[in-house]
Design a protein around this motif. Structure first.
Motif, mmCIF file in Angstrom:
data_model
loop_
_atom_site.group_PDB
_atom_site.id
_atom_site.type_symbol
_atom_site.label_atom_id
_atom_site.label_comp_id
_atom_site.label_asym_id
_atom_site.label_seq_id
_atom_site.Cartn_x
_atom_site.Cartn_y
_atom_site.Cartn_z
ATOM 1 N N ALA A 96 -2.691 2.932 6.364
ATOM 2 C CA ALA A 96 -3.608 1.695 5.117
ATOM 3 C C ALA A 96 -3.069 1.050 4.642
ATOM 4 C CB ALA A 96 -3.950 2.437 4.473
ATOM 5 N N GLY A 97 -3.373 -0.418 4.817
ATOM 6 C CA GLY A 97 -2.775 -1.764 4.423
ATOM 7 C C GLY A 97 -2.255 -2.378 6.024
ATOM 8 N N ALA A 147 -15.469 -9.415 2.379
ATOM 9 C CA ALA A 147 -15.482 -8.036 1.407
ATOM 10 C C ALA A 147 -13.531 -7.591 1.007
ATOM 11 C CB ALA A 147 -16.091 -6.732 0.958
ATOM 12 N N HIS A 148 -12.900 -8.212 -0.056
ATOM 13 C CA HIS A 148 -12.055 -8.144 0.425
ATOM 14 C C HIS A 148 -10.843 -7.459 -0.477
ATOM 15 C CE1 HIS A 148 -12.036 -12.649 1.112
ATOM 16 N NE2 HIS A 148 -13.246 -12.282 0.456
ATOM 17 N N CYS A 149 -11.847 -5.595 -0.126
ATOM 18 C CA CYS A 149 -11.359 -4.783 -0.270
ATOM 19 C C CYS A 149 -10.929 -3.969 -1.615
ATOM 20 C CB CYS A 149 -9.650 -4.746 0.726
ATOM 21 S SG CYS A 149 -9.576 -4.797 2.274
ATOM 22 N N ALA A 150 -12.055 -5.080 -2.548
ATOM 23 C CA ALA A 150 -11.536 -4.961 -3.794
ATOM 24 C C ALA A 150 -12.867 -4.922 -4.495
ATOM 25 C CB ALA A 150 -10.514 -6.038 -4.972
ATOM 26 N N PRO A 151 -13.417 -3.607 -3.944
ATOM 27 C CA PRO A 151 -15.179 -3.113 -3.893
ATOM 28 C C PRO A 151 -15.519 -3.185 -5.784
ATOM 29 C CG PRO A 151 -13.542 -1.116 -3.462
ATOM 30 C CD PRO A 151 -13.046 -2.077 -3.565
ATOM 31 N N ASN A 194 0.997 4.415 -2.959
ATOM 32 C CA ASN A 194 1.131 5.531 -2.703
ATOM 33 C C ASN A 194 1.905 6.049 -3.471
ATOM 34 O OD1 ASN A 194 -0.973 6.674 -0.794
ATOM 35 N ND2 ASN A 194 -1.599 4.001 -0.822
ATOM 36 N N LYS A 254 -1.570 8.174 3.741
ATOM 37 C CA LYS A 254 -1.659 6.879 2.627
ATOM 38 C C LYS A 254 -2.953 6.420 2.664
ATOM 39 C CE LYS A 254 1.355 4.729 5.347
ATOM 40 N NZ LYS A 254 2.330 3.383 5.806
ATOM 41 N N VAL A 255 -3.323 5.998 1.695
ATOM 42 C CA VAL A 255 -4.793 5.965 1.786
ATOM 43 C C VAL A 255 -4.852 4.142 0.816
ATOM 44 C CG1 VAL A 255 -5.697 7.582 1.582
ATOM 45 C CG2 VAL A 255 -4.617 6.719 -0.354
ATOM 46 N N GLY A 256 -5.696 3.327 1.306
ATOM 47 C CA GLY A 256 -5.879 1.733 0.993
ATOM 48 C C GLY A 256 -6.812 0.857 1.798
ATOM 49 N N GLY A 257 -6.265 0.152 1.952
ATOM 50 C CA GLY A 257 -7.117 -0.874 2.455
ATOM 51 C C GLY A 257 -7.175 -1.317 3.914
ATOM 52 N N TYR A 315 -8.728 7.438 -6.388
ATOM 53 C CA TYR A 315 -9.752 8.024 -6.329
ATOM 54 C C TYR A 315 -9.732 9.670 -5.636
ATOM 55 C CZ TYR A 315 -13.451 4.063 -6.631
ATOM 56 O OH TYR A 315 -13.260 3.290 -7.282
ATOM 57 N N HIS A 362 -7.245 -3.384 -5.731
ATOM 58 C CA HIS A 362 -7.366 -3.192 -4.268
ATOM 59 C C HIS A 362 -7.460 -1.854 -4.223
ATOM 60 C CE1 HIS A 362 -6.431 -4.053 -0.700
ATOM 61 N NE2 HIS A 362 -6.667 -5.064 -0.008
ATOM 62 N N ASN A 363 -8.255 -1.763 -3.458
ATOM 63 C CA ASN A 363 -8.474 -0.226 -2.140
ATOM 64 C C ASN A 363 -6.558 0.443 -2.459
ATOM 65 O OD1 ASN A 363 -11.060 0.166 -2.391
ATOM 66 N ND2 ASN A 363 -11.036 -0.899 0.000
ATOM 67 N N SER A 364 -5.774 -0.448 -2.327
ATOM 68 C CA SER A 364 -4.486 0.162 -2.245
ATOM 69 C C SER A 364 -4.153 1.152 -3.218
ATOM 70 C CB SER A 364 -3.477 -1.040 -1.865
ATOM 71 O OG SER A 364 -3.630 -2.180 -2.452
ATOM 72 N N HIS A 375 -16.182 -6.980 -6.583
ATOM 73 C CA HIS A 375 -17.242 -8.179 -5.758
ATOM 74 C C HIS A 375 -18.755 -7.457 -6.888
ATOM 75 C CE1 HIS A 375 -15.707 -9.869 -2.163
ATOM 76 N NE2 HIS A 375 -14.969 -8.864 -2.192
ATOM 77 N N LYS A 392 -15.476 4.559 -1.074
ATOM 78 C CA LYS A 392 -13.648 5.771 -2.113
ATOM 79 C C LYS A 392 -12.728 6.117 -1.420
ATOM 80 C CE LYS A 392 -15.212 7.017 -6.419
ATOM 81 N NZ LYS A 392 -15.517 7.689 -7.160
ATOM 82 N N SER A 426 -14.807 -1.674 2.742
ATOM 83 C CA SER A 426 -14.616 -2.021 2.139
ATOM 84 C C SER A 426 -15.110 -1.157 0.652
ATOM 85 C CB SER A 426 -14.786 -3.169 1.694
ATOM 86 O OG SER A 426 -13.390 -3.832 1.908
ATOM 87 N N PHE A 427 -16.006 -0.515 0.670
ATOM 88 C CA PHE A 427 -17.134 0.046 -0.011
ATOM 89 C C PHE A 427 -17.278 1.707 -0.595
ATOM 90 C CE2 PHE A 427 -18.305 -4.563 -0.236
ATOM 91 C CZ PHE A 427 -18.536 -4.799 -1.846
ATOM 92 N N ARG A 440 -8.118 3.457 -4.002
ATOM 93 C CA ARG A 440 -8.182 5.164 -2.402
ATOM 94 C C ARG A 440 -6.996 5.879 -3.204
ATOM 95 N NH1 ARG A 440 -10.386 2.006 2.608
ATOM 96 N NH2 ARG A 440 -12.933 1.975 2.251
ATOM 97 N N PRO A 441 -5.923 5.285 -3.634
ATOM 98 C CA PRO A 441 -4.895 7.061 -4.133
ATOM 99 C C PRO A 441 -5.551 7.588 -5.111
ATOM 100 C CG PRO A 441 -3.480 4.246 -3.393
ATOM 101 C CD PRO A 441 -5.429 4.418 -3.763
ATOM 102 N N THR A 453 0.402 -0.819 -0.031
ATOM 103 C CA THR A 453 -0.427 0.185 -0.344
ATOM 104 C C THR A 453 0.858 1.174 0.041
ATOM 105 O OG1 THR A 453 -1.891 -1.456 1.175
ATOM 106 C CG2 THR A 453 -1.944 0.790 1.257
#
Lengths: 386, 386
Positions: free
Chosen positions: B245-246, A342-346, A76, B222-225, A104, A96-98, A349, B233, B230-231, A101-102, A72
């Motif tokens: 994060a992470g 949920a697996h941090c990968a919206p 970033n 830092k942003v992420g998991g 977004y 992944h959200n890693s 899913h 943004k 999870s959903f 989210r950056p 992550t």
């Protein structure tokens, strides 16, 4: 405990990793911060680990291996250090959200544009769409090598060619593949990859990094003490110091280097083969359960283990049992550890239609055994029958 | 080896720290990422460590303890997450590059204004100047609790009062004091402190954190998991996830918690007393060497050890011997580890007039002994006589 949550972290570490950590705790000082033996030994180990990592990923310059605390952080650093106001980036719904989210945050703060490539019914990326989304201001393509939800592998050679042809940076998140699948940055044309240390690479938590295999100049993220150029008001220009600030995780880096030694000793193709044989065994054992659903291209599992192209992840759901309940039953009644929900990968899913039920994810390591897989198959069948 | 570079990292760790790290490697999964026992145990340990840290620093909310990979990361998060375009901040010349470089970057990118408070001839901050530099747009005061060059302690109660009176945030870098000197955030009015784990707290590298003891809202870095929401943004709003994060450094956090247990067991005043007694012994042993210079208020060392108010650092130079040469002689001929040269605190070297020669820094831990100090005194005398 039967541990099948290796995509979250590999629980069992090789003995040499534990030994390396304890050796570092006993013999290494701070690296790059003193001229006595314990500090010099520490600095040497850090440099040797950069060399190991560079070689492991088919990269050419160890000084462009940057240590981070996890994937992550690496992602970033790369994303915030690369994109400027008004840039466009192509990514995928498997991220992944890693990564999401950056991106977004960059969309909001720097007005960057993002297009996400979707997946088809078999779970594979819609490869022909990459080129269609390239615009004049597109700067990079960033993809997840192996989906942490489905285990599907992205075709890096194909995407790498598209990136090169269009003069785009090619960035890859290898969190779920490093240590499980051979990665060659030179061959696939990856400019930058971000890895985590504590999953397939068998290192401890708190480790990860960035490997740069091009002349890309990533802007600084964290800045601070560098042990060199003390009187420079800015972080030194040169890699790796450019992107590393403050004291490194010496013990963690020592463990990570030992994890890579272990993989090199066993051979990454042998590791992949064993994991695919276990995955195939589980798949064969549960595929006829009524109402079971797999969120990946299962035709792959008909091949011999050495030929299977898949991450070490099997994602399932069973009609009538919420994924979280299945994980709870397995954990509480059978001492089997998996991850569900949920697996941090919206976006993944959403693409798979599993926003509500989540997915029960079984993920494998070289240290799992056939006996464990058989016990898991038995447990799942018993739960279904109840 | 006689190790007197504890201000860089404490080399000898308590047995219980090493045990805790090995326990984590053997029994803990990823925290907050699974519902099976090894993951839950890991999550519980992480929460308990937040509680320990919160209590240790006299703070009131464990959820506002944020784990980072070192103090530098914590300081980057706080500074980049707090200052907006056009803000003004008051800091001091005693700061490390982990504060200076983020501030310089903010000066360049967000046009923030900075005033640095200087030191007087005895090495103490010019306290009356804090109030003089407060402007309408001043948002915060950030100070180094103990200078990593001189070992001088900043008067947090005084500065805290000034900050409160003027409605400014009070941020403190406790890298060189945490574990050596009692810190009470409530009593001194500190809003945010940043600490490192691998120095006085006896934890491993790759650990550190931020402790927030007010309703200050620091923007994400830092942003992420995050393992939750999870959903969403964006990174979740709530601390600690807001700033983490992470995957966390589980093994490192376990070791850090054990380090704090060790300090609590010995008692931080006993640790300080022992370190001051060793510092005083070294000072008394070398103070009559011809041409020796100390860069701190030595009248303090005439007191009884328990009454000495100083960090565990003795900074010296000897006429005619460059600090780097002194460190090299000590390292090569006597296996004594110290740090010399520049110490990532450029304004401090300018204030002390040691930009060229640097400073030979001797820094102490609870594990050093009187015999070691006597051997160091003997070695320095021999080097000088040669």
């Amino acid at each position: 405990m039967i541990y099948l949550d290796n995509a979250a972290t590999t629980f069992k570490k090789p003995i040499n990793v534990i030994e390396a950590i304890n050796h570092a705790l006993t013999y290494y000082g701070n690296s790059g911060r003193g001229a006595y033996r314990a500090a010099l030994d520490s600095g040497r180990m850090v440099y040797e680990t950069r060399e190991k990592i560079s070689k492991f990923f088919g990269s050419s310059d160890p000084s462009k291996v940057i240590f981070t605390s996890n994937a992550t952080e690496g992602l970033n650093i790369v994303l915030f250090g690369l994109f400027c106001s008004g840039d466009h980036v192509i990514s995928t719904v498997t991220e992944h959200n890693s990564v999401l989210r950056p991106l977004y945050k960059l969309e909001k703060t720097k007005n960057i544009g993002i297009d996400f490539i979707g997946i088809d019914e078999s779970g594979k990326l819609k490869y022909d769409e990459f080129e269609k989304h390239i615009k004049e201001n597109t700067k990079a393509i960033i993809v997840n090598h192996v989906s942490n939800v489905s285990g599907e592998i992205a075709d890096l050679e194909y995407i790498g060619k598209t990136a090169r042809k269009n003069n785009l940076y090619f960035i890859v998140d290898v969190s779920q593949s490093a240590g499980n699948i051979k990665i060659d940055m030179n061959k696939t044309g990856i400019d930058v990859l971000c890895f985590t240390g504590h999953k397939g690479l068998f290192g401890p938590g708190g480790t990860g990094g960035i490997v740069i295999n091009s002349d890309i100049l990533i802007d600084t993220f964290k800045v601070g003490g560098s042990g060199v150029q003390s009187f420079n008001k800015e972080q030194p220009d040169e890699y790796p110091t450019r992107l590393e600030a403050g004291t490194l995780n010496i013990m963690g880096i020592a463990g990570l280097g030992a994890g890579i030694d272990f993989i090199n000793e066993i051979g990454i193709t042998n590791i992949h083969k064993k994991e695919m044989s276990l995955l195939k065994r589980l798949y064969k054992g549960v595929k006829d359960i009524k109402g079971i659903k797999f969120y990946t291209d299962c035709s792959e599992f008909e091949k011999e283990p050495e030929s299977i192209r898949h991450g070490s992840i099997l994602p399932i759901n069973i009609d009538g049992i919420h994924s979280g309940d299945l994980a709870d039953y397995l954990g509480e009644e059978y001492d089997i550890a998996i991850r569900a929900g949920a697996h941090c990968a919206p976006l993944m899913h959403k693409a798979l239609g599993t926003v509500d039920e989540g997915i029960a994810r079984f993920s494998f390591s070289y240290f799992n055994t056939e006996e464990e897989i058989d016990a898991v198959i038995k447990a799942i069948k018993e739960i279904v029958e109840e």
